[in-house]
Every structure is written in C-alpha cells, then in structure tokens.
Design a protein around this motif. Structure first.
Motif, PDB file in Angstrom:
ATOM      1  N   ALA A 127       0.826  -1.216   0.000  1.00 40.57           N
ATOM      2  CA  ALA A 127       0.000   0.000   0.000  1.00 40.57           C
ATOM      3  C   ALA A 127       0.854   1.257   0.000  1.00 40.57           C
ATOM      4  CB  ALA A 127      -0.934  -0.008   1.216  1.00 40.57           C
ATOM      5  N   ALA A 128       1.896   1.269   0.829  1.00 37.85           N
ATOM      6  CA  ALA A 128       2.771   2.435   0.896  1.00 37.85           C
ATOM      7  C   ALA A 128       3.491   2.668  -0.429  1.00 37.85           C
ATOM      8  CB  ALA A 128       3.782   2.274   2.028  1.00 37.85           C
ATOM      9  N   SER A 129       3.980   1.602  -1.031  1.00 32.26           N
ATOM     10  CA  SER A 129       4.731   1.730  -2.276  1.00 32.26           C
ATOM     11  C   SER A 129       3.860   2.234  -3.414  1.00 32.26           C
ATOM     12  CB  SER A 129       5.354   0.382  -2.662  1.00 32.26           C
ATOM     13  OG  SER A 129       6.269  -0.049  -1.685  1.00 32.26           O
ATOM     14  N   VAL A 130       2.648   1.692  -3.527  1.00 32.46           N
ATOM     15  CA  VAL A 130       1.746   2.129  -4.603  1.00 32.46           C
ATOM     16  C   VAL A 130       1.341   3.586  -4.385  1.00 32.46           C
ATOM     17  CG1 VAL A 130      -0.510   1.768  -5.667  1.00 32.46           C
ATOM     18  CG2 VAL A 130       0.916  -0.198  -5.076  1.00 32.46           C
ATOM     19  N   GLN A 177       7.622  10.557   2.694  1.00 26.96           N
ATOM     20  CA  GLN A 177       7.342  10.367   4.118  1.00 26.96           C
ATOM     21  C   GLN A 177       6.173   9.408   4.354  1.00 26.96           C
ATOM     22  OE1 GLN A 177       6.823  14.579   5.102  1.00 26.96           O
ATOM     23  NE2 GLN A 177       8.750  14.516   6.235  1.00 26.96           N
ATOM     24  N   ALA A 178       5.661   8.833   3.288  1.00 24.62           N
ATOM     25  CA  ALA A 178       4.537   7.899   3.392  1.00 24.62           C
ATOM     26  C   ALA A 178       5.071   6.521   3.748  1.00 24.62           C
ATOM     27  CB  ALA A 178       3.766   7.858   2.075  1.00 24.62           C
ATOM     28  N   VAL A 179       5.239   6.278   5.036  1.00 27.80           N
ATOM     29  CA  VAL A 179       5.875   5.044   5.485  1.00 27.80           C
ATOM     30  C   VAL A 179       4.886   4.191   6.287  1.00 27.80           C
ATOM     31  CG1 VAL A 179       8.181   6.029   5.490  1.00 27.80           C
ATOM     32  CG2 VAL A 179       6.769   6.196   7.547  1.00 27.80           C
ATOM     33  N   PRO A 180       5.063   2.874   6.239  1.00 29.00           N
ATOM     34  CA  PRO A 180       4.174   1.982   6.993  1.00 29.00           C
ATOM     35  C   PRO A 180       4.420   2.069   8.498  1.00 29.00           C
ATOM     36  CG  PRO A 180       5.328   0.815   5.217  1.00 29.00           C
ATOM     37  CD  PRO A 180       6.006   2.139   5.395  1.00 29.00           C
ATOM     38  N   VAL A 181       3.432   1.617   9.260  1.00 28.57           N
ATOM     39  CA  VAL A 181       3.552   1.455  10.711  1.00 28.57           C
ATOM     40  C   VAL A 181       3.360  -0.027  11.006  1.00 28.57           C
ATOM     41  CG1 VAL A 181       2.487   1.936  12.934  1.00 28.57           C
ATOM     42  CG2 VAL A 181       2.758   3.773  11.265  1.00 28.57           C
ATOM     43  N   TYR A 182       4.411  -0.667  11.502  1.00 27.01           N
ATOM     44  CA  TYR A 182       4.367  -2.106  11.737  1.00 27.01           C
ATOM     45  C   TYR A 182       4.046  -2.465  13.182  1.00 27.01           C
ATOM     46  CZ  TYR A 182       6.858  -2.237   7.248  1.00 27.01           C
ATOM     47  OH  TYR A 182       7.224  -2.072   5.944  1.00 27.01           O
ATOM     48  N   LEU A 183       4.431  -1.624  14.135  1.00 28.43           N
ATOM     49  CA  LEU A 183       4.316  -1.842  15.573  1.00 28.43           C
ATOM     50  C   LEU A 183       5.314  -2.865  16.096  1.00 28.43           C
ATOM     51  CD1 LEU A 183       0.493  -1.696  16.410  1.00 28.43           C
ATOM     52  CD2 LEU A 183       2.194   0.109  16.536  1.00 28.43           C
ATOM     53  N   ARG A 184       5.531  -3.945  15.390  1.00 27.02           N
ATOM     54  CA  ARG A 184       6.534  -4.906  15.843  1.00 27.02           C
ATOM     55  C   ARG A 184       7.922  -4.331  15.611  1.00 27.02           C
ATOM     56  NH1 ARG A 184       3.269  -9.671  13.728  1.00 27.02           N
ATOM     57  NH2 ARG A 184       2.609 -10.742  15.619  1.00 27.02           N
ATOM     58  N   ASP A 185       8.794  -4.440  16.629  1.00 30.84           N
ATOM     59  CA  ASP A 185      10.164  -3.949  16.494  1.00 30.84           C
ATOM     60  C   ASP A 185      10.935  -4.733  15.451  1.00 30.84           C
ATOM     61  OD1 ASP A 185       9.811  -2.028  18.437  1.00 30.84           O
ATOM     62  OD2 ASP A 185      10.445  -3.351  20.061  1.00 30.84           O
ATOM     63  N   ASN A 186      10.676  -6.028  15.387  1.00 31.69           N
ATOM     64  CA  ASN A 186      11.378  -6.885  14.432  1.00 31.69           C
ATOM     65  C   ASN A 186      10.356  -7.505  13.500  1.00 31.69           C
ATOM     66  OD1 ASN A 186      12.983  -8.589  12.996  1.00 31.69           O
ATOM     67  ND2 ASN A 186      13.546  -9.920  14.715  1.00 31.69           N
ATOM     68  N   VAL A 187      10.108  -6.835  12.367  1.00 26.49           N
ATOM     69  CA  VAL A 187       9.069  -7.301  11.457  1.00 26.49           C
ATOM     70  C   VAL A 187       9.467  -8.574  10.751  1.00 26.49           C
ATOM     71  CG1 VAL A 187       8.135  -5.008  11.099  1.00 26.49           C
ATOM     72  CG2 VAL A 187       9.952  -5.820   9.602  1.00 26.49           C
ATOM     73  N   ALA A 188      10.728  -8.933  10.813  1.00 29.11           N
ATOM     74  CA  ALA A 188      11.178 -10.155  10.148  1.00 29.11           C
ATOM     75  C   ALA A 188      11.124 -11.361  11.081  1.00 29.11           C
ATOM     76  CB  ALA A 188      12.600  -9.975   9.631  1.00 29.11           C
ATOM     77  N   GLN A 189      10.638 -11.152  12.327  1.00 33.95           N
ATOM     78  CA  GLN A 189      10.603 -12.225  13.308  1.00 33.95           C
ATOM     79  C   GLN A 189       9.771 -13.389  12.792  1.00 33.95           C
ATOM     80  OE1 GLN A 189       8.733 -11.119  16.946  1.00 33.95           O
ATOM     81  NE2 GLN A 189       9.213 -13.027  17.999  1.00 33.95           N
ATOM     82  N   LYS A 190      10.279 -14.576  12.992  1.00 31.89           N
ATOM     83  CA  LYS A 190       9.557 -15.778  12.574  1.00 31.89           C
ATOM     84  C   LYS A 190       9.418 -16.723  13.757  1.00 31.89           C
ATOM     85  CE  LYS A 190       9.458 -14.651   8.184  1.00 31.89           C
ATOM     86  NZ  LYS A 190       8.220 -14.370   7.471  1.00 31.89           N
ATOM     87  N   LYS A 191       8.306 -17.407  13.802  1.00 28.64           N
ATOM     88  CA  LYS A 191       8.132 -18.454  14.785  1.00 28.64           C
ATOM     89  C   LYS A 191       7.690 -19.720  14.056  1.00 28.64           C
ATOM     90  CE  LYS A 191       7.099 -15.727  18.905  1.00 28.64           C
ATOM     91  NZ  LYS A 191       6.155 -15.506  20.014  1.00 28.64           N
ATOM     92  N   GLN A 192       7.870 -20.829  14.701  1.00 24.09           N
ATOM     93  CA  GLN A 192       7.511 -22.092  14.085  1.00 24.09           C
ATOM     94  C   GLN A 192       6.026 -22.095  13.707  1.00 24.09           C
ATOM     95  OE1 GLN A 192       8.202 -25.431  16.596  1.00 24.09           O
ATOM     96  NE2 GLN A 192       8.038 -26.929  14.949  1.00 24.09           N
TER      97      GLN A 192
END
Length: 231
Positions: A74-77, A210-225
């Motif tokens: 959404a931000a990129s478009v 300046q149109a940037v996303p808001v993820y809230l998670r500090d580590n958006v790449a975090q993965k769990k099983q």
C-alpha cells in the motif's frame, strides 16, 4: 475533492475513490497477489470516474498495523502515484478504519479494534467515534490477546477478525464487551478514504517520501515455528 485510497494490510485487498461525497470501492479477499490486484482495482476506479491521477486531490493508504508485505504494498503504490502526479499523501490507521466501519454499519461509538497479527498476537486499539470523527484512546499496540490494555467501563464493541480468531481469549479479559456482529471484519479502503478526507481538511498530509508503513513490531522479520506470512 478526489481522494484515491489503498488498503492491503490484511488478507483483504481494496481500493476506493472518493469524489466529493460519493465513494466507490473494489474489494476482494485474496491472501496473496495484492500487488497485482490493487493496480487493476485502481485502474478500474479511475476509468469509471473518468479521472487521471493528476486530477486527484490526494492519495491515501492504510499505513498499518498489518502484515509486513501488505502494508509495504500500500505504501509503495501510494508513493508511486503521489510522486508521478505530485500529490500529497494521507496515511490512515487500519485500526481506525475498522472503528469507522463499526460506526457506519452499526452506530458503534466506543470501539475495540482487534486484527489477527499472527504468532498468537493481535493488533489492538481503542477508539471513540462521534459524527464520523475517530479518536484514538491510548496507543495502538501488538500483544497477546490476554494482555490487551483494558479500557475503562462503558458500552464498548469489538470489531475486527482478531475477535473471531481469539474468541476464546479476548472475552475472558474483557468480560464487559458485548458480542459484536463484526468479528470477521477486515479494514477496507472505503473507510480509509473517508478518514483521509477529514485528515486532508485538517492539513494532516505528508510528502510521498514520508509515506511510510507502521508495523508496531520492532522486528518485522521475526519468525516463529508454523508462522506463515499473509503475502
């Protein structure tokens, strides 16, 4: 006023075009392929309204919280269209869009918005809505459903698919929240457009860069099983 809105933060993909007081929308639940779908939706809306991007007043997008890839799309478009047509951008909270949907469809004025953040967590926000104006109470957050910030007493209503996914946990924390009718609801571009109109009128816009996303998670790449991305 012509505002194009884009919302791709969840499994749902949607675009909306607000022309003065009328809003047209394209909406489809599709867990993958948002990047391809959204461009076609935008093209359809602009052609039907006989508009080009240069005749838009602003571009709005659901800035999150939501799926990492989805909010990035959404931000990129939005950035691409705004750069090309020299337009301001209006970032809109996806949770606030849910709150406005609750108000528009069921007249909810005190709304607890929860969307599934995966990994056993919810994106969470508490809102008051009066005459279509949405006000955040406290902060938006991402947390486990049993740890959501509990608001004060009142006639609160739950909106968002987090209420369906964590139906066995959220009611235990918030026993005073009545059963809502919108527990499968996902953010839509229609509400993003309406919120963006108010923000634009208040002068709350940003430049494309300046149109940037808001993820809230500090580590958006975090993965769990067993965790799978929405995109």
């Amino acid at each position: 006023m012509n505002i194009l809105a884009i919302e791709t933060s969840t499994q749902a993909c949607s675009a909306a075009l607000l022309c003065d007081a009328q809003v047209s929308q394209r909406y489809q639940v599709a867990p993958r392929g948002h990047g391809d779908l959204i461009l076609g939706m935008i093209d359809q809306l602009l052609r039907e309204a006989d508009l080009t991007p240069t005749r838009l007043t602003a571009v709005a997008f659901g800035r999150g919280p939501g799926a990492f890839t989805g909010v990035r799309v959404a931000a990129s478009v939005a950035q691409g269209i705004a750069y090309a047509a020299d337009l301001p951008v209006v970032p809109v909270s996806t949770l606030a869009a849910l709150a406005l949907a609750g108000y528009r469809h069921n007249a909810y004025q005190a709304v607890l918005c929860a969307t599934d953040a995966r990994m056993g967590e919810v994106y969470w926000g508490a809102y008051q809505v009066q005459q279509g104006v949405v006000s955040l109470l406290g902060d938006e957050c991402v947390c486990r459903p049993e740890a959501v910030p509990v608001p004060g007493p009142g006639e609160w209503y739950g909106v968002g698919n987090g209420w369906a996914v964590y139906a066995g946990q959220l009611p235990d924390v918030l026993t005073h929240v009545p059963v809502a009718e919108m527990t499968e609801w996902l953010p839509r571009a229609e509400e993003v457009a309406l919120l963006a109109k108010h923000e634009f009128e208040q002068g709350r816009t940003v430049a494309a860069d300046q149109a940037v996303p808001v993820y809230l998670r500090d580590n958006v790449a975090q993965k769990k099983q067993n965790y799978k991305s929405l995109s």
